[in-house]
Structures are given as structure tokens and as C-alpha cells.
Design an enzyme around this catalytic site. Structure first.
Site, PDB file in Angstrom:
ATOM      1  N   ASP A 200      66.681   6.036 -56.348  1.00 50.50           N
ATOM      2  CA  ASP A 200      65.420   6.421 -56.976  1.00 50.50           C
ATOM      3  C   ASP A 200      65.813   7.354 -58.113  1.00 50.50           C
ATOM      4  O   ASP A 200      66.139   8.518 -57.887  1.00 50.50           O
ATOM      5  CB  ASP A 200      64.503   7.125 -55.980  1.00 50.50           C
ATOM      6  CG  ASP A 200      63.142   7.465 -56.571  1.00 50.50           C
ATOM      7  OD1 ASP A 200      63.047   7.598 -57.814  1.00 50.50           O
ATOM      8  OD2 ASP A 200      62.165   7.603 -55.817  1.00 50.50           O
ATOM      9  N   HIS A 201      65.827   6.824 -59.339  1.00 52.42           N
ATOM     10  CA  HIS A 201      66.435   7.585 -60.433  1.00 52.42           C
ATOM     11  C   HIS A 201      65.714   8.905 -60.701  1.00 52.42           C
ATOM     12  O   HIS A 201      66.300   9.827 -61.269  1.00 52.42           O
ATOM     13  CB  HIS A 201      66.505   6.743 -61.710  1.00 52.42           C
ATOM     14  CG  HIS A 201      65.183   6.445 -62.332  1.00 52.42           C
ATOM     15  ND1 HIS A 201      64.403   5.366 -61.955  1.00 52.42           N
ATOM     16  CD2 HIS A 201      64.484   7.080 -63.303  1.00 52.42           C
ATOM     17  CE1 HIS A 201      63.300   5.351 -62.669  1.00 52.42           C
ATOM     18  NE2 HIS A 201      63.325   6.375 -63.489  1.00 52.42           N
ATOM     19  N   HIS A 263      58.644   7.065 -56.403  1.00 51.43           N
ATOM     20  CA  HIS A 263      58.810   8.280 -57.205  1.00 51.43           C
ATOM     21  C   HIS A 263      57.845   9.394 -56.781  1.00 51.43           C
ATOM     22  O   HIS A 263      58.257  10.528 -56.517  1.00 51.43           O
ATOM     23  CB  HIS A 263      58.587   7.989 -58.686  1.00 51.43           C
ATOM     24  CG  HIS A 263      59.512   6.970 -59.254  1.00 51.43           C
ATOM     25  ND1 HIS A 263      60.795   6.793 -58.809  1.00 51.43           N
ATOM     26  CD2 HIS A 263      59.342   6.071 -60.266  1.00 51.43           C
ATOM     27  CE1 HIS A 263      61.378   5.827 -59.503  1.00 51.43           C
ATOM     28  NE2 HIS A 263      60.515   5.379 -60.378  1.00 51.43           N
TER      29      HIS A 263
END
Length: 509
Positions: A200-201, A263
């Protein structure tokens, strides 16, 4: 006296605690996609340029292309020149290029995977990668099972004692709870839990990590980080662009599955979690998991959720198409491009405090932020006109694009009268630190190579997130078309009405 455990959230460039990957290589599936060319390949170069990769690091590309090694090397070179964060240095590129290989084939090609194994074995001998390899699946999730099955079938997941094999997967981690469980089972059948890295950047961004630093390194905030002082929390991820050429992916997925499930719920967990015993992966996971287990939905989903589709109109000074007019989108599509939900965290700390999450495309501007809005002072000993413009105190954590924090509070206006007005105190990363922040993918790829997992959600967190979102998606499925909203604005009217019923309004970032 033993040394303190190292802090895994410290910047890898910190000379007091160097975090340099040992002998290893990375196999990249999906090398022709935007993610690989714009994020993964440039991040690998940036890590090499910062001296954080071993001299013998290898990069193997796998794709259905008739390329030789030098052709793939040129692809990487072009991606690096165009998208790398750090300056291009010929000596760094030359060393990196010596370890670049390419294997042509598709995911059902046994011959190609046999060649992949031989290539990896050759790199172990020629480059000293010591049997340590990460398999990066930058491909649609529907192919995960095919690839990991081939890796297992051809012995590519086997390792000698002292070496490691890891797999990296990108979101979406399924499209609902059932598919997430199925996907997790596929991965768990081949790789042990500690060898699966779900990227999950957002969790690699400096400002997201700073939520933990801000909360637990400062006595200033934690005493008021609870329902006694916090009125509500708003978490926003807004984009000013449309779906572009992503209709094939986006139509049928939508804003809630694309952003809220991963996110925004991860951001909620970091904001609401209790202090972990350490920043080790298991300690962080336990506290985040407790939060996600405690999230409850309001009873009336029709009054506590909102969704919309952007219409045609004007945005940023140009005429833009509506979502239903985008290439590849079905005219009958009910996929939302805007989603907002109200959630409650049923714990002693957060009892009665609503968390409002929203995301959308074609909104007023590109911004991601967390706003912790505090309650008003219980008594204001000022005249009736002295505080006309005074609103709630708020701490706003800006994740992108202008990373930093803003504190809003009331202050006296200069003059002879007592007049109170909102002012802001601003902290910006760019103005406080001379070193540029690394890209999220630099941090996350390095953590994969180091086997350092605190910033990667485990399968328990993924499944809990789907448990939260699935009832909302089921409710929307029976509600017909989403509401249309004007591009360049801030979403459908139902989103404003959702907060208005609680006596609140959305922030205008």
C-alpha cells in the site's frame, strides 16, 4: 545492558543506522505496465544511486515480449531517465545494468519459467545474489494464482538455509471479503505469511509515517487525542483528474474499493490506534487490527454514506467529459467516482467520535490529508461579536502534495479591541529539512529486500477492511445510479447533507 531495538521507521539514509540490502535480486512481472515504468524501475535506480542496494543486485524482467536482455535494459534506462527522483549517474547505471536480465514468456509457459529458474541460478553464481530473490507481481490480481503456482511448480520458491524468497503484490487485494480470502489462500499455499508483502504505497509516504512520530514522540498531542477533546476526524483523498485510460480497471471497481478499502482505512487505523509496544511489524499490526475490529457502521447507511459520478463540464479551465462519456465506460455503469462514508470506532478512546472518509475524482484539487477537528472551548468569555469568525481548532496532516502539518487555532487580532480570529501554524517538510524525501516505492522496495514488514498490511487487516466495506457496497448495489456532480467542485450534494445532519461541514482543502 542491551542495545535498544532499531526503529524500522527511521529513514534508511540515516548514517547512524544504515539500512542497506544484502545480496539479492528482484524478478519483476508486468514490466510493460505504467506502475513498473513510472514507479518500480525508477525506485530501484534511486536506491542504487543512494548506495542502498548491493553491488551485485540483479533485476529480471518477465513479459510476453520478444526482447533480449539489452532490449529490457533499454526499457529500464528510459524509465529511469524519465521518472527517477535522483540525478542520473552513468557509473551507477552501468553497475545496475550489468545485473539486468529478461525472460520472455506468458504465465502459462512452462518453458519460460524453467528458463527463469536457470536465469536466477546463473545470477546467484555470476552476481552473488546468494539465492535471495523477491518476485514482484505488478500484474492484475486474477493472474496471481497462475504466477505463484508456476513459481512453486518450477521450484522457484524453494530456498537453501540462510536464503529467502519473497513475493510482492499490489492492490486491489480482492474485490470483496470472499475474493480477498481466496487470494490470501492462494498466496499462503506457496509462501509463508512473513514472506508475503502487500504494497500500500500510501504507507511508505513520509507524512503517513509521521503520524506515528507526531503522536508518540510528542507529549503535546496524545493527552488530547481522544473523545474528550476531538469532535470528529476527516480523512480525504481527492484527485482533480478523471479516470483517464483506466476504464478497463476502474469501471466495476470504483472509488470505495480503489481507495477507501485500503488507503483511507489504513490512515484511520494509524490515527486511531493505541500506542504500540514497539515499531516492530507485529506490534504495529496488532494495534491497527484492534482498530479495524472496532470499526462499526451507523445503522442508517442511506444517511451515513454518499456516492457520485462526475458529470461533463469545466475543470481547470478546460471542458472535460463525464464519467459515462469516458472511453471504455458502459453507459449503464453505476460505478462511483466519489465515495464518502461515516464510520465509528467503538473503543473507550473514540466513543462517539465520527470518522468521515471521502475520496473522488474530478474534485477541486489534488490533495490527501487527515484533519483532526477538536471540540469548541466549553466557555468563551468574550463579547458576542468578538469571535464571529472563530471555528474549531484543527490539526491537519497533509500527506500530498505539500507534505506537512497545519495547526489552526484562535488568536487575538492586533488592535485595541478583543477580537479573536482563526490563524494557522504551518510545518512543511520542504522548509524544515534540507534532504528530499524518498519516494514511497523506494522505502517499500527496500523494506521488501530487507525483510522489514512494519509498513505492509497483513491479510488479517485486508479481510477486516473488506468486512467494513462490503455492507456499504451491498447497500449501494440496490440504490440505482450514483448522483452526478459537477467537475472541479467537491462532490455530490448528498455528501454535504451527510455532514450537515451532524451539524458539521467538510473542510475545503
Amino acid at each position: 545492558m542491551t542495545d535498544a531495538a532499531p526503529n524500522p521507521l527511521r529513514d534508511p539514509r540515516d548514517r547512524r543506522l544504515p539500512r542497506i540490502a544484502g545480496p539479492c535480486g528482484l524478478v519483476l512481472f508486468g514490466v510493460t505496465g505504467d506502475l513498473s515504468t513510472k514507479k518500480v524501475m525508477p525506485a530501484i535506480y534511486d536506491l542504487a544511486n543512494r548506495g542502498l542496494l548491493p553491488p551485485g543486485f540483479s533485476l529480471v524482467g518477465f513479459a510476453r515480449r520478444d526482447w533480449a536482455n539489452q532490449d529490457f535494459a533499454q526499457i529500464v534506462h528510459d524509465a529511469v531517465k524519465r521518472h527517477a527522483r535522483t540525478e542520473f549517474r552513468e557509473e551507477v547505471w552501468k553497475q545496475l545494468a550489468e545485473g539486468i536480465r529478461f525472460v520472455p514468456g506468458d504465465f502459462a509457459d512452462d518453458v519460460a519459467f524453467a528458463k527463469l529458474r536457470r536465469t536466477i541460478e546463473e545470477l546467484d553464481q555470476e552476481r552473488g545474489t546468494a539465492g535471495n530473490h523477491a518476485f514482484y507481481l505488478s500484474i492484475p490480481p486474477k493472474f496471481f494464482g497462475d504466477v505463484v503456482g508456476q513459481l512453486k511448480e518450477h521450484g522457484l520458491t524453494e530456498r537453501d538455509e540462510g536464503s529467502w524468497r519473497r513475493v510482492v503484490v499490489e492492490k486491489p487485494f480482492g474485490h470483496d471479503l470472499a475474493s480477498a480470502r481466496e487470494l490470501n489462500a492462494v498466496l499462503a499455499d506457496v509462501f509463508p505469511t512473513g514472506s508475503v508483502f502487500r504494497i500500500d504505497h500510501y504507507l511508505g509516504k513520509e507524512t503517513v509515517q509521521n503520524i506515528l512520530a507526531m503522536r508518540f514522540a510528542n507529549e503535546l498531542f496524545e493527552p488530547i487525542w481522544n473523545a474528550n477533546y476531538v469532535d470528529h476526524v476527516q480523512i480525504t483523498m481527492a484527485e482533480d483528474i478523471g479516470i483517464g485510460g483506466r476504464a478497463g480497471y476502474y469501471d466495476g471497481i470504483g472509488a470505495a474499493r480503489d481507495v477507501i478499502q485500503n488507503h483511507l482505512l489504513q490512515l484511520l487505523a494509524l490515527v486511531a490506534m493505541e500506542e504500540p509496544t514497539s515499531f516492530a511489524a507485529d506490534s504495529l499490526r496488532i494495534e491497527k487490527q484492534k482498530v479495524l475490529e472496532s470499526v462499526v457502521l451507523p445503522r442508517r447507511l442511506d444517511l451515513s454514506t454518499a456516492r457520485g459520478q462526475y458529470a461533463a463540464g469545466w475543470a481547470g479551465g478546460e471542458k472535460v467529459r463525464g464519467f459515462l462519456e469516458e472511453d471504455g465506460v458502459k453507459k449503464s455503469s453505476t460505478t462511483e467516482t466519489y465515495a464518502a462514508v461515516k464510520l465509528l470506532v467503538d473503543t473507550r478512546r473514540w466513543a462517539g467520535v465520527p470518522f468521515y472518509l471521502r475520496t473522488g475524482k474530478r474534485l477541486g484539487r489534488r490533495v490527501t490529508e487527515v484533519a483532526v477537528v477538536f471540540k469548541r472551548a466549553p466557555h468563551l468569555p468574550f463579547g458576542p461579536t468578538a469571535t464571529e469568525e472563530l471555528t474549531h481548532n484543527a490539526l491537519v496532516i497533509r500527506v500530498q502534495p505539500d507534505e506537512g502539518m497545519t495547526l489552526r487555532f484562535g488568536s487575538k487580532v492586533p488592535g485595541t479591541q478583543m477580537e479573536i480570529r482563526d490563524v494557522t501554524m504551518d510545518f512543511a517538510y520542504g522548509g524544515s529539512f534540507t534532504e528530499a524525501s524518498p519516494e514511497a516505492y523506494e522505502r517499500l522496495i527496500l523494506d521488501v529486500l530487507l525483510g522489514d514488514p512494519p509498513l505492509f498490511p497483513r491479510h488479517e487487516e485486508v479481510e477486516l477492511s473488506w468486512k467494513i466495506l462490503d455492507p456499504i457496497m451491498e447497500h449501494w448495489a440496490g440504490q440505482g445510479r450514483p448522483e452526478q456532480y459537477e467537475p472541479g467542485m467537491w462532490g455530490p450534494s448528498t455528501a454535504d447533507e451527510m455532514l450537515a445532519r451532524d451539524g458539521r461541514t467538510w473542510r475545503r482543502p
